[in-house]
Design a protein around this motif. Structure first.
Motif, mmCIF file in Angstrom:
data_model
loop_
_atom_site.group_PDB
_atom_site.id
_atom_site.type_symbol
_atom_site.label_atom_id
_atom_site.label_comp_id
_atom_site.label_asym_id
_atom_site.label_seq_id
_atom_site.Cartn_x
_atom_site.Cartn_y
_atom_site.Cartn_z
ATOM 1 N N TRP A 69 0.790 -1.227 0.000
ATOM 2 C CA TRP A 69 0.000 0.000 0.000
ATOM 3 C C TRP A 69 0.824 1.280 0.000
ATOM 4 N N THR A 70 2.122 1.190 -0.216
ATOM 5 C CA THR A 70 2.907 2.421 -0.353
ATOM 6 C C THR A 70 2.340 3.260 -1.500
ATOM 7 N N GLY A 71 2.107 4.533 -1.229
ATOM 8 C CA GLY A 71 1.482 5.413 -2.208
ATOM 9 C C GLY A 71 0.077 5.818 -1.811
ATOM 10 N N TRP A 72 -0.479 5.124 -0.784
ATOM 11 C CA TRP A 72 -1.752 5.511 -0.185
ATOM 12 C C TRP A 72 -1.509 5.656 1.316
ATOM 13 N N ARG A 73 -1.400 6.889 1.770
ATOM 14 C CA ARG A 73 -0.960 7.128 3.148
ATOM 15 C C ARG A 73 -1.880 6.487 4.181
ATOM 16 N N ASP A 74 -3.168 6.512 3.955
ATOM 17 C CA ASP A 74 -4.112 5.979 4.942
ATOM 18 C C ASP A 74 -4.349 4.482 4.790
ATOM 19 N N LYS A 75 -3.885 3.887 3.706
ATOM 20 C CA LYS A 75 -4.017 2.433 3.530
ATOM 21 C C LYS A 75 -2.789 1.685 4.040
ATOM 22 N N ASP A 76 -1.654 2.340 4.020
ATOM 23 C CA ASP A 76 -0.407 1.767 4.503
ATOM 24 C C ASP A 76 -0.424 1.801 6.035
ATOM 25 N N THR A 90 1.809 1.509 8.173
ATOM 26 C CA THR A 90 2.954 2.173 8.800
ATOM 27 C C THR A 90 2.926 3.687 8.645
ATOM 28 N N THR A 91 2.004 4.199 7.818
ATOM 29 C CA THR A 91 1.929 5.656 7.625
ATOM 30 C C THR A 91 0.548 6.224 7.944
ATOM 31 N N GLU A 92 -0.409 5.379 8.273
ATOM 32 C CA GLU A 92 -1.773 5.858 8.486
ATOM 33 C C GLU A 92 -1.867 6.870 9.627
ATOM 34 N N SER A 93 -0.949 6.796 10.590
ATOM 35 C CA SER A 93 -1.005 7.712 11.736
ATOM 36 C C SER A 93 -0.330 9.049 11.450
ATOM 37 N N THR A 94 0.203 9.222 10.226
ATOM 38 C CA THR A 94 0.921 10.456 9.899
ATOM 39 C C THR A 94 0.080 11.410 9.045
ATOM 40 N N ILE A 95 -1.219 11.134 8.948
ATOM 41 C CA ILE A 95 -2.081 11.980 8.115
ATOM 42 C C ILE A 95 -2.203 13.381 8.701
ATOM 43 N N SER A 96 -2.365 13.451 10.009
ATOM 44 C CA SER A 96 -2.486 14.761 10.655
ATOM 45 C C SER A 96 -1.908 14.691 12.058
ATOM 46 N N PRO A 97 -1.348 15.796 12.544
ATOM 47 C CA PRO A 97 -0.754 15.803 13.884
ATOM 48 C C PRO A 97 -1.822 15.782 14.964
ATOM 49 N N SER A 98 -1.398 15.594 16.187
ATOM 50 C CA SER A 98 -2.307 15.595 17.324
ATOM 51 C C SER A 98 -2.900 17.004 17.511
ATOM 52 N N SER A 99 -4.097 17.050 18.036
ATOM 53 C CA SER A 99 -4.720 18.337 18.346
ATOM 54 C C SER A 99 -4.194 18.912 19.660
ATOM 55 N N SER A 100 -3.412 18.106 20.368
ATOM 56 C CA SER A 100 -2.855 18.544 21.647
ATOM 57 C C SER A 100 -1.585 19.360 21.426
ATOM 58 N N LYS A 101 -1.581 20.593 21.903
ATOM 59 C CA LYS A 101 -0.388 21.430 21.792
ATOM 60 C C LYS A 101 0.760 20.865 22.609
ATOM 61 N N PHE A 124 10.082 9.086 17.500
ATOM 62 C CA PHE A 124 9.382 8.616 16.306
ATOM 63 C C PHE A 124 9.659 7.135 16.054
ATOM 64 N N TYR A 125 10.907 6.737 16.215
ATOM 65 C CA TYR A 125 11.223 5.322 15.986
ATOM 66 C C TYR A 125 10.511 4.441 17.004
ATOM 67 N N LEU A 126 10.524 4.847 18.260
ATOM 68 C CA LEU A 126 9.867 4.046 19.292
ATOM 69 C C LEU A 126 8.380 3.930 19.017
ATOM 70 N N SER A 127 7.762 5.029 18.610
ATOM 71 C CA SER A 127 6.342 5.003 18.280
ATOM 72 C C SER A 127 6.078 4.097 17.081
ATOM 73 N N TYR A 128 6.917 4.223 16.064
ATOM 74 C CA TYR A 128 6.806 3.397 14.856
ATOM 75 C C TYR A 128 6.918 1.915 15.205
ATOM 76 N N LYS A 129 7.881 1.593 16.028
ATOM 77 C CA LYS A 129 8.154 0.208 16.399
ATOM 78 C C LYS A 129 7.026 -0.390 17.235
ATOM 79 N N LEU A 130 6.622 0.314 18.269
ATOM 80 C CA LEU A 130 5.618 -0.206 19.194
ATOM 81 C C LEU A 130 4.232 -0.229 18.565
ATOM 82 N N SER A 131 3.877 0.816 17.818
ATOM 83 C CA SER A 131 2.518 0.900 17.277
ATOM 84 C C SER A 131 2.289 -0.035 16.099
ATOM 85 N N ASN A 132 3.338 -0.347 15.366
ATOM 86 C CA ASN A 132 3.170 -1.183 14.170
ATOM 87 C C ASN A 132 3.457 -2.660 14.398
ATOM 88 N N TYR A 133 4.335 -2.995 15.333
ATOM 89 C CA TYR A 133 4.799 -4.385 15.431
ATOM 90 C C TYR A 133 4.559 -5.031 16.792
#
Length: 313
Positions: free
Chosen positions: A105-112, A114-125, A142-151
């Protein structure tokens, strides 16, 4: 994930090259351990730095074995994949399944996944402030989040895998956790003395590598519409390579920096990627990318693209 059937003979995996490629990781491991055990002060930290590069390599080799293309034999790839998975603290099977979906699914940010969580930042300042500080200070958030959230995130993994594969993921989680518990129970003093700091340092190297690959690139969003996977060759526009010394890239990074070529030809062994030439500019230089990326806010680098910021790499 094994595309070897469509690969020409001179680009197929070879066990002799694969095992030869492991000489440098073994050398880093042995020398790093010896320095960390025998010395204190500066030489101890030299040993930790050496070991940190070893841990970076185990992460890269996990990636290669999961494609079943590093060694000629599927079974050898699986065995070494689990070894590198344990050393990377990433379960081999969950990595393989989620990474397979990433290539699909590379090329579709919300279908991949590993990238679906990068569509928009948090609303929390507050969260965005933490992200920006971590990015500037090279804290590998970022790496820790990527690692824990995906795998390691069973709730997320369950959304993407069928029940049979999901059950296998859960089983391997238990096995990996049991292995870690046993190792820490019997060898915790040795692990703390020799490996903990080196592994922590390696998190930074891993973040710097993976953050070059798909971040700050304009990637379409399907918005829940029916879309088809993008072909491997067309995925190149949604990936980024970086360039360093050729010897270092080939023997220390195992050509992991050639991410555009890898997405165009995911079944080709890493040690053969440098033999393939794409019609693409060889840019950016790693340190050029690092300088420009670190000048940006973390939330801008992750959640935006050059279309929004004007920053080109």
């Amino acid at each position: 994930m094994n595309q070897n059937k469509t690969i020409s003979k001179n680009l197929k995996a070879r066990n002799d090259i694969a095992f030869f490629s492991l000489l440098i990781p073994v050398t880093l491991l042995v020398s790093g351990v010896l320095l960390s055990i025998k010395y204190e002060g500066l030489l101890y930290w030299v040993g930790q730095l050496v070991l940190s590069f070893f841990f970076l390599q185990t992460f890269i080799l996990l990636h290669e074995c999961a494609h079943l293309s590093f060694f000629k034999s599927r079974s050898i790839n699986v065995v070494f994949g689990h070894l590198f998975g344990i050393l990377s603290f990433i379960p081999y099977y969950s990595w393989q399944q989620m990474h397979n979906l990433h290539h699909r699914w590379t090329g579709w940010r919300d279908k991949d996944p590993t990238t679906e969580s990068t569509i928009s930042p948090s609303s929390s300042k507050v969260k965005n402030c933490i992200v920006n500080i971590a990015w500037k200070l090279c804290i590998p958030l970022f790496y820790l989040s990527y690692k824990l959230s995906n795998y390691w995130n069973l709730f997320k993994i369950k959304r993407f895998l069928n029940p049979k594969k999901y059950k296998k993921v859960k089983t391997q989680f238990l096995v990996y956790l049991a292995v870690y518990a046993m190792l820490f129970y019997f060898f915790w003093k040795y692990i703390v003395q020799v490996f903990i700091f080196a592994f922590a340092i390696s998190l930074l190297w891993k973040e710097l590598v993976i953050m070059t690959q798909h971040s700050h690139i304009e990637i379409p969003i399907s918005n829940n519409k029916e879309v088809k996977p993008i072909s491997y060759l067309d995925q190149v526009q949604y990936t980024r390579s970086f360039y360093v010394n050729l010897f270092f890239a080939k023997y220390f990074l195992f050509n992991f920096n050639l991410h555009e070529v890898h997405h165009a030809h995911p079944g080709i062994p890493s040690y053969k990627l440098s033999d393939i030439k794409l019609e693409a500019h060889q840019k950016p230089n790693f340190f050029y990318w690092l300088f420009k990326a670190k000048k940006m806010k973390g939330v801008d680098y992750i959640f935006k693209s050059s279309k929004h910021t004007g920053e080109m790499f």
